[in-house]
Design an enzyme around this catalytic site. Structure first.
Site, mmCIF file in Angstrom:
data_model
loop_
_atom_site.group_PDB
_atom_site.id
_atom_site.type_symbol
_atom_site.label_atom_id
_atom_site.label_comp_id
_atom_site.label_asym_id
_atom_site.label_seq_id
_atom_site.Cartn_x
_atom_site.Cartn_y
_atom_site.Cartn_z
ATOM 1 N N LYS A 205 1.021 -1.023 -0.436
ATOM 2 C CA LYS A 205 0.230 -0.054 -0.206
ATOM 3 C C LYS A 205 0.929 1.378 -0.419
ATOM 4 O O LYS A 205 1.399 1.306 0.874
ATOM 5 C CB LYS A 205 -0.743 -0.164 1.503
ATOM 6 C CG LYS A 205 -2.025 1.247 1.326
ATOM 7 C CD LYS A 205 -3.045 1.343 2.515
ATOM 8 C CE LYS A 205 -3.916 2.430 2.638
ATOM 9 N NZ LYS A 205 -4.648 1.986 4.120
ATOM 10 N N ARG A 226 1.499 9.648 5.707
ATOM 11 C CA ARG A 226 1.857 8.109 6.271
ATOM 12 C C ARG A 226 2.826 7.536 5.430
ATOM 13 O O ARG A 226 3.076 6.287 5.452
ATOM 14 C CB ARG A 226 0.354 7.416 6.116
ATOM 15 C CG ARG A 226 -0.576 7.710 6.690
ATOM 16 C CD ARG A 226 -1.987 7.100 6.321
ATOM 17 N NE ARG A 226 -3.299 7.705 6.994
ATOM 18 C CZ ARG A 226 -4.014 7.453 6.689
ATOM 19 N NH1 ARG A 226 -4.501 8.278 5.382
ATOM 20 N NH2 ARG A 226 -5.259 8.467 7.452
ATOM 21 N N GLU A 242 7.383 -7.828 1.397
ATOM 22 C CA GLU A 242 6.573 -7.228 2.198
ATOM 23 C C GLU A 242 5.690 -8.407 1.817
ATOM 24 O O GLU A 242 4.393 -8.446 2.476
ATOM 25 C CB GLU A 242 5.805 -5.430 1.781
ATOM 26 C CG GLU A 242 6.550 -4.733 2.020
ATOM 27 C CD GLU A 242 6.393 -4.482 4.458
ATOM 28 O OE1 GLU A 242 5.180 -4.870 4.504
ATOM 29 O OE2 GLU A 242 6.484 -3.699 4.243
ATOM 30 N N LYS A 257 -2.009 -1.364 -3.779
ATOM 31 C CA LYS A 257 -2.750 -0.412 -4.056
ATOM 32 C C LYS A 257 -1.594 1.216 -3.814
ATOM 33 O O LYS A 257 -1.172 1.047 -2.867
ATOM 34 C CB LYS A 257 -3.586 -0.264 -2.896
ATOM 35 C CG LYS A 257 -4.562 1.022 -1.983
ATOM 36 C CD LYS A 257 -5.136 0.753 -1.451
ATOM 37 C CE LYS A 257 -6.366 2.023 -1.014
ATOM 38 N NZ LYS A 257 -7.252 2.179 0.772
ATOM 39 N N TYR A 322 -14.618 1.677 -7.560
ATOM 40 C CA TYR A 322 -15.653 2.238 -7.877
ATOM 41 C C TYR A 322 -16.574 2.294 -8.603
ATOM 42 O O TYR A 322 -17.467 3.349 -8.354
ATOM 43 C CB TYR A 322 -15.359 3.964 -7.366
ATOM 44 C CG TYR A 322 -14.599 3.770 -5.423
ATOM 45 C CD1 TYR A 322 -15.088 4.194 -4.521
ATOM 46 C CD2 TYR A 322 -12.924 4.157 -6.301
ATOM 47 C CE1 TYR A 322 -14.282 4.053 -3.479
ATOM 48 C CE2 TYR A 322 -12.716 4.078 -4.748
ATOM 49 C CZ TYR A 322 -13.890 4.133 -3.502
ATOM 50 O OH TYR A 322 -12.538 3.789 -2.456
#
Length: 331
Positions: A205, A226, A242, A257, A322
């Site tokens: 991410k 972040r 990861e 993402k 979406y």
């Protein structure tokens, strides 16, 4: 007709355009196909509203009430969409994100209703992260110096996972990018008897400027960024590290993402992953297409489908978007 090196022989001998000569031919030989069952619709459910609330930065997307969320889920079932990913928007936030594991919190109430009413026909997925529930907007609890406390956050994730599993949520989407989160949550689930609950690990991410519309959607309280826990955009090999760690800790699916800027990472993950690879076409990717189409700069439907095909061609087996309902209707 051009003449090649041999008298009377046409040139060129190889003509790939033969396979592009008609719509029927192109459909026949298409290497990549989208199917509604591969699509997952992300949705937002907000506490304390009595009607769906439009999200200005995401035209066509709303914050749902519990009732309108169920209606949207039924539309997903009717369209053959594969899943629905639920994000909660609580009325009250605090430093530890107490609403995240509250059985009466908006997210857990929504998950319970969805599982009960459409769980046999639609894969219900939960966002398992604290950022929507903390008053500081970070994905974990903070240490005294203001940094995110990785290990203390794992305890909160485990509690959140148990609350979501208790209402029957089949897939938990661990999106916080804390070290060891998959193994910690897997152990907590198994110890409580939730051995059939699957984990979708957000393995890569990336920190991104494309999250802006999402932050409006969840009414984020974030101050700062972040970057200390989300993946750094210049790094690709690190993302595979990861991913491999999450798989070793028990991830059932893994996620990249945002999708569009990191198609190379999706492809690299798909090449090595023994579990399904998902990708999330995030809010900013959606809103860019919407904004350009609104101005008449692009053909909205064409660009929408092209973007999804690109993600699928890169190797994503599951695509969160979406556009899921609209794309499913076209397919």
């Amino acid at each position: 007709m051009s003449t090649g090196p041999f008298p009377g022989a046409p040139f060129p001998a190889g003509r790939p355009r033969r396979l592009r000569s008609s719509a029927a031919m192109r459909r026949l030989v298409a290497e990549t196909r989208l199917h509604p069952a591969e699509l997952v619709l992300p949705v937002f459910v907000r506490e304390g509203i009595d009607a769906p609330s439009p999200i200005s930065a995401m035209p066509g997307v709303v914050q749902h009430t519990l009732d309108s969320l169920l209606e949207e889920a039924r539309r997903c079932v009717d369209a053959g969409v594969g899943g629905i990913m639920v994000f909660g928007v609580p009325e009250v936030k605090d430093a530890r994100g107490s609403g995240a594991d509250d059985p009466d919190g908006i997210l857990n109430l929504a998950l319970a209703r969805l599982v009960e009413e459409v769980g046999e026909d639609l894969v219900v997925m939960s966002d398992l992260c604290l950022d929507e529930f903390t008053d500081h907007g970070h994905c974990g609890v903070l240490a005294a110096d203001g940094t995110v406390d990785n290990d203390a956050t794992l305890d909160r994730y485990a509690s959140m996972a148990l609350a979501q599993a208790a209402v029957g949520t089949p897939v938990l989407g661990l999106s916080g990018m804390m070290d060891g989160q998959v193994g910690y949550v897997r152990a907590a689930l198994d110890a409580a008897g939730h051995t059939d609950t699957a984990i979708l690990a957000y393995a890569a991410k990336y920190t991104s400027g494309l999250y802006g519309p999402f932050r409006e959607a969840v009414q984020s309280s974030l101050v700062g960024d972040r970057a200390t826990y989300q993946q750094d955009p210049p790094n690709g090999r690190e993302a595979l590290r990861e991913l491999q760690a999450d798989i070793a800790e028990g991830a059932d699916l893994v996620m990249v993402k945002p999708a569009g800027p990191h198609l190379d990472v999706i492809a690299a993950a798909a090449a090595v992953s023994p579990v399904p690879v998902a990708a999330y076409q995030i809010s900013g990717e959606y809103s860019q297409i919407e904004a350009a189409a609104e101005r008449g700069w692009v053909d909205r439907e064409r660009v929408m489908m092209e973007s999804l095909l690109g993600i699928r061609r890169a190797g994503a087996q599951v695509v969160l978007t979406y556009f899921a309902l609209e794309a499913a209707a076209l397919l």
